[in-house]
Design an enzyme around this catalytic site. Structure first.
Site, mmCIF file in Angstrom:
data_model
loop_
_atom_site.group_PDB
_atom_site.id
_atom_site.type_symbol
_atom_site.label_atom_id
_atom_site.label_comp_id
_atom_site.label_asym_id
_atom_site.label_seq_id
_atom_site.Cartn_x
_atom_site.Cartn_y
_atom_site.Cartn_z
ATOM 1 N N ASP A 1 0.844 -1.193 0.000
ATOM 2 C CA ASP A 1 0.000 0.000 0.000
ATOM 3 C C ASP A 1 0.883 1.249 0.000
ATOM 4 O O ASP A 1 1.708 1.430 0.901
ATOM 5 C CB ASP A 1 -0.910 0.001 1.226
ATOM 6 C CG ASP A 1 -1.867 1.178 1.231
ATOM 7 O OD1 ASP A 1 -2.930 1.076 0.605
ATOM 8 O OD2 ASP A 1 -1.534 2.214 1.844
ATOM 9 N N TYR B 1 3.346 10.025 0.953
ATOM 10 C CA TYR B 1 4.317 9.370 1.836
ATOM 11 C C TYR B 1 5.756 9.697 1.418
ATOM 12 O O TYR B 1 6.691 9.422 2.157
ATOM 13 C CB TYR B 1 4.120 7.854 1.848
ATOM 14 C CG TYR B 1 2.748 7.391 2.242
ATOM 15 C CD1 TYR B 1 1.855 8.222 2.920
ATOM 16 C CD2 TYR B 1 2.305 6.096 1.947
ATOM 17 C CE1 TYR B 1 0.581 7.787 3.277
ATOM 18 C CE2 TYR B 1 1.043 5.652 2.302
ATOM 19 C CZ TYR B 1 0.186 6.510 2.950
ATOM 20 O OH TYR B 1 -1.076 6.066 3.292
ATOM 21 N N LYS C 1 -2.656 6.246 -4.198
ATOM 22 C CA LYS C 1 -3.752 7.159 -3.896
ATOM 23 C C LYS C 1 -3.579 8.503 -4.597
ATOM 24 O O LYS C 1 -2.472 8.903 -4.937
ATOM 25 C CB LYS C 1 -3.833 7.366 -2.375
ATOM 26 C CG LYS C 1 -3.885 6.057 -1.589
ATOM 27 C CD LYS C 1 -3.835 6.274 -0.099
ATOM 28 C CE LYS C 1 -3.728 4.940 0.627
ATOM 29 N NZ LYS C 1 -2.344 4.415 0.630
ATOM 30 N N HIS D 1 -7.451 9.763 -1.658
ATOM 31 C CA HIS D 1 -6.831 9.626 -0.336
ATOM 32 C C HIS D 1 -7.690 10.229 0.781
ATOM 33 O O HIS D 1 -7.835 9.635 1.852
ATOM 34 C CB HIS D 1 -5.449 10.284 -0.342
ATOM 35 C CG HIS D 1 -4.525 9.764 0.707
ATOM 36 N ND1 HIS D 1 -3.163 9.725 0.547
ATOM 37 C CD2 HIS D 1 -4.757 9.254 1.939
ATOM 38 C CE1 HIS D 1 -2.603 9.216 1.628
ATOM 39 N NE2 HIS D 1 -3.560 8.928 2.492
#
Length: 317
Positions: free
Chosen positions: A43, A48, A77, A110
């Site tokens: 994932d 990130y 996302k 997201h």
């Protein structure tokens, strides 16, 4: 490994490796190790800020023959500054470039939050745009276009409540197949889980261990520790498990996908082994009694002076 079947027959592994908070310099080795252990579900998300390093690990694993692309389940996302129909395709293409992939298995919105295109993280309310200006339904049409163009095989959402999910179900064309939300014994999301099941939507649980390693700015004073709860420790000992293994097993036993994060080799192995654990009804019910409606990731970082978003309208509208 347990799998869940989606609408077209594709199967998603019930256990995935989360990569939020996995730092560059470590996430490459963590993904490499996870793939060696047997993880096939990873994932990811552009916010990130580690997708390029993850992509390097994918390329090396696939090129070496350690894994086949078709055996992997890769989720990413759409970040909040890429809402609006025309911005979705460029955003997913950038993610695919970073991950060195031709397609995603799953692409999620997201957050049901809209940032101005030039803003990565909000500092003031002016950095955010209300949903009245950029409706989620419009962004969803962009997600459908990404699906139609073969850039992803499934589409869904993250951090959506029931009302927002229902609004997307009114849009013609493909519906959300997954909703990724915080879920653990302190926040079981039972009503949302029931709704998702009624609509054929699979629920994925993030922060299933309580997210103790998230940034300090996202923590509250005196917040409860899930891993240290006496009941969790007692039942874990009864099953000869670590508390983390018990929580992972609990999430999978109740029919959700679970995506714990780790960059530690020993914990990666322990977490992977937890996917095979079957808990009895008594243990499941004892753990379910821990419900307290407590969010570790409560969305308060979207509340800025002048912001159109509040925790109330994010979770409860």
């Amino acid at each position: 490994m347990k799998y869940y079947q989606l609408n077209n027959g594709d199967r998603i592994p019930a256990l995935g490796l989360g990569t939020w908070k996995s730092p560059t310099g470590e996430v490459y080795l963590a993904v490499q190790e996870a793939l060696k252990i047997g993880y096939r579900h990873i994932d990811c998300a552009p916010i990130y800020r580690n997708e390029a390093e993850i992509g390097q690990a994918f390329t090396e694993a696939i090129t070496s023959g350690a894994v086949k692309r078709e055996d992997l389940w890769i989720t990413s996302k759409l970040w909040s500054n890429a809402h609006q129909q025309e911005r979705v395709i460029p955003a997913i293409k950038e993610t695919l470039t970073d991950l060195r992939l031709d397609y995603l298995d799953l692409f999620l919105i997201h957050w049901p939050i809209v940032l101005r295109p030039e803003v990565l993280l909000p500092e003031t309310g002016e950095d955010l745009r209300p949903l009245e200006e950029v409706p989620l339904e419009e962004t969803w049409q962009g997600m459908q276009m990404a699906l139609q163009e073969g850039l992803c095989r499934h589409i869904g959402v993250s951090n959506f409540n029931q009302k927002k999910l229902a609004s997307l179900n009114q849009v013609s064309g493909p519906k959300p197949e997954v909703n990724q939300v915080e879920s653990h014994p302190y926040l079981q999301q039972n009503d949302l889980l029931t709704y998702c099941r009624s609509e054929g939507i699979l629920l994925t649980a993030y922060s299933p261990l309580g997210s103790k390693d998230r940034p300090e700015m996202l923590k509250k004073p005196d917040e409860p520790s899930l891993l240290d709860h006496p009941l969790v420790q007692k039942i874990a000992a009864q099953y000869h498990l670590t508390p983390a293994q018990l929580l992972i097993a609990w999430g999978i036993n109740r029919g959700t996908v679970v995506i714990p994060k780790s960059v530690n080799s020993a914990r990666l192995k322990e977490n992977f082994a937890a996917a095979e654990i079957v808990l009895d009804t008594e243990a499941m019910e004892e753990i379910a009694a821990l419900e307290r409606g407590y969010r570790f990731v409560d969305g308060s970082f979207w509340e800025r002076p002048g912001s159109p978003y509040t925790m109330a309208n994010l979770w409860n509208d």
